[in-house]
Write a protein that holds these residues in place. Sequence first.
Motif, PDB file in Angstrom:
ATOM      1  N   VAL A 229      85.336  42.132  12.596  1.00 37.28           N
ATOM      2  CA  VAL A 229      86.084  41.604  13.734  1.00 37.28           C
ATOM      3  C   VAL A 229      85.908  40.093  13.773  1.00 37.28           C
ATOM      4  O   VAL A 229      84.794  39.581  13.637  1.00 37.28           O
ATOM      5  CB  VAL A 229      85.572  42.206  15.069  1.00 37.28           C
ATOM      6  N   PHE A 230      87.012  39.380  13.972  1.00 44.98           N
ATOM      7  CA  PHE A 230      86.969  37.928  14.154  1.00 44.98           C
ATOM      8  C   PHE A 230      87.244  37.625  15.616  1.00 44.98           C
ATOM      9  O   PHE A 230      88.159  38.191  16.215  1.00 44.98           O
ATOM     10  CB  PHE A 230      88.023  37.234  13.283  1.00 44.98           C
ATOM     11  N   LYS A 231      86.458  36.698  16.200  1.00 40.86           N
ATOM     12  CA  LYS A 231      86.649  36.279  17.592  1.00 40.86           C
ATOM     13  C   LYS A 231      86.334  34.795  17.730  1.00 40.86           C
ATOM     14  O   LYS A 231      85.433  34.281  17.066  1.00 40.86           O
ATOM     15  CB  LYS A 231      85.676  37.006  18.523  1.00 40.86           C
ATOM     16  N   LEU A 232      87.056  34.133  18.631  1.00 44.83           N
ATOM     17  CA  LEU A 232      86.681  32.787  19.069  1.00 44.83           C
ATOM     18  C   LEU A 232      85.790  32.993  20.282  1.00 44.83           C
ATOM     19  O   LEU A 232      86.200  33.648  21.243  1.00 44.83           O
ATOM     20  CB  LEU A 232      87.914  31.962  19.428  1.00 44.83           C
ATOM     21  N   GLU A 233      84.564  32.452  20.242  1.00 47.21           N
ATOM     22  CA  GLU A 233      83.582  32.746  21.286  1.00 47.21           C
ATOM     23  C   GLU A 233      82.976  31.489  21.896  1.00 47.21           C
ATOM     24  O   GLU A 233      82.815  30.479  21.227  1.00 47.21           O
ATOM     25  CB  GLU A 233      82.443  33.594  20.705  1.00 47.21           C
ATOM     26  N   GLY A 234      82.592  31.617  23.148  1.00 41.23           N
ATOM     27  CA  GLY A 234      81.861  30.573  23.847  1.00 41.23           C
ATOM     28  C   GLY A 234      82.744  29.437  24.309  1.00 41.23           C
ATOM     29  O   GLY A 234      83.949  29.409  24.061  1.00 41.23           O
TER      30      GLY A 234
ATOM     31  N   GLU B 154      83.861  28.942  19.202  1.00 42.48           N
ATOM     32  CA  GLU B 154      83.266  29.051  17.872  1.00 42.48           C
ATOM     33  C   GLU B 154      83.905  30.224  17.123  1.00 42.48           C
ATOM     34  O   GLU B 154      84.019  31.322  17.664  1.00 42.48           O
ATOM     35  CB  GLU B 154      81.755  29.270  17.977  1.00 42.48           C
ATOM     36  N   PRO B 155      84.308  30.012  15.852  1.00 38.54           N
ATOM     37  CA  PRO B 155      84.966  31.070  15.076  1.00 38.54           C
ATOM     38  C   PRO B 155      83.932  32.027  14.470  1.00 38.54           C
ATOM     39  O   PRO B 155      83.347  31.753  13.426  1.00 38.54           O
ATOM     40  CB  PRO B 155      85.708  30.286  13.991  1.00 38.54           C
ATOM     41  N   MET B 156      83.717  33.156  15.122  1.00 39.83           N
ATOM     42  CA  MET B 156      82.664  34.086  14.727  1.00 39.83           C
ATOM     43  C   MET B 156      83.244  35.315  14.030  1.00 39.83           C
ATOM     44  O   MET B 156      84.193  35.925  14.516  1.00 39.83           O
ATOM     45  CB  MET B 156      81.868  34.529  15.949  1.00 39.83           C
ATOM     46  N   LEU B 157      82.649  35.673  12.895  1.00 38.07           N
ATOM     47  CA  LEU B 157      82.993  36.888  12.183  1.00 38.07           C
ATOM     48  C   LEU B 157      81.848  37.867  12.382  1.00 38.07           C
ATOM     49  O   LEU B 157      80.693  37.540  12.127  1.00 38.07           O
ATOM     50  CB  LEU B 157      83.188  36.595  10.689  1.00 38.07           C
ATOM     51  N   HIS B 158      82.168  39.070  12.863  1.00 40.67           N
ATOM     52  CA  HIS B 158      81.186  40.121  13.114  1.00 40.67           C
ATOM     53  C   HIS B 158      81.472  41.278  12.174  1.00 40.67           C
ATOM     54  O   HIS B 158      82.634  41.578  11.891  1.00 40.67           O
ATOM     55  CB  HIS B 158      81.299  40.638  14.556  1.00 40.67           C
TER      56      HIS B 158
ATOM     57  N   ALA C 252      73.577  50.587   8.107  1.00 35.87           N
ATOM     58  CA  ALA C 252      74.462  49.518   8.560  1.00 35.87           C
ATOM     59  C   ALA C 252      73.720  48.650   9.568  1.00 35.87           C
ATOM     60  O   ALA C 252      72.991  49.154  10.412  1.00 35.87           O
ATOM     61  CB  ALA C 252      75.712  50.100   9.188  1.00 35.87           C
ATOM     62  N   GLN C 253      73.914  47.348   9.434  1.00 35.61           N
ATOM     63  CA  GLN C 253      73.254  46.402  10.331  1.00 35.61           C
ATOM     64  C   GLN C 253      74.299  45.445  10.892  1.00 35.61           C
ATOM     65  O   GLN C 253      75.106  44.898  10.137  1.00 35.61           O
ATOM     66  CB  GLN C 253      72.189  45.624   9.563  1.00 35.61           C
ATOM     67  N   GLU C 254      74.272  45.243  12.210  1.00 36.29           N
ATOM     68  CA  GLU C 254      75.187  44.298  12.851  1.00 36.29           C
ATOM     69  C   GLU C 254      74.835  42.882  12.402  1.00 36.29           C
ATOM     70  O   GLU C 254      73.666  42.483  12.435  1.00 36.29           O
ATOM     71  CB  GLU C 254      75.083  44.397  14.377  1.00 36.29           C
ATOM     72  N   SER C 255      75.850  42.134  11.982  1.00 41.72           N
ATOM     73  CA  SER C 255      75.636  40.760  11.548  1.00 41.72           C
ATOM     74  C   SER C 255      76.802  39.906  12.034  1.00 41.72           C
ATOM     75  O   SER C 255      77.895  40.409  12.266  1.00 41.72           O
ATOM     76  CB  SER C 255      75.534  40.691  10.021  1.00 41.72           C
ATOM     77  N   GLN C 256      76.546  38.625  12.182  1.00 40.18           N
ATOM     78  CA  GLN C 256      77.603  37.689  12.567  1.00 40.18           C
ATOM     79  C   GLN C 256      77.388  36.366  11.860  1.00 40.18           C
ATOM     80  O   GLN C 256      76.266  36.034  11.473  1.00 40.18           O
ATOM     81  CB  GLN C 256      77.640  37.491  14.077  1.00 40.18           C
TER      82      GLN C 256
END
Length: 109
Positions: free
Chosen positions: A62-67, A71-75, A85-89
């Motif tokens: 998932v891609f989101k602009l955050e904050g 900020e262009p964050m890829l999760h 599986a491990q959550e990473s960003q």
Amino acid sequence: MGFQISSTDIKAKDKHLLTAHCQRPSGETRYSELDLDQFLGAKKGQFSWGDRDFSKSSRDVVFKLEGPKNEPMLHAQLDDGKGNAQESQVNLGHCIKNEDGHRRFMECF
């Protein structure tokens, strides 16, 4: 300055393609695609700049602009090498720039 400042309609497509309309110095915009698999990998369940093919061991990308600074964050859920599986960003703005309407990877590590 992150590429997101001069880009619109930023999306992640097919887990590994970053798409957007990027502004050129003239003010016009240009559609651009950047294959994140060319320089973003995964090691032990974490994103790793300078490696390749993160999408082969990922799911739920998932891609989101955050904050407040968008900020262009890829999760993603990334394989940790042990079958888990491990959550990473990762902040894509740290290593991607807009260069004349095209997004480019820049050495950042």
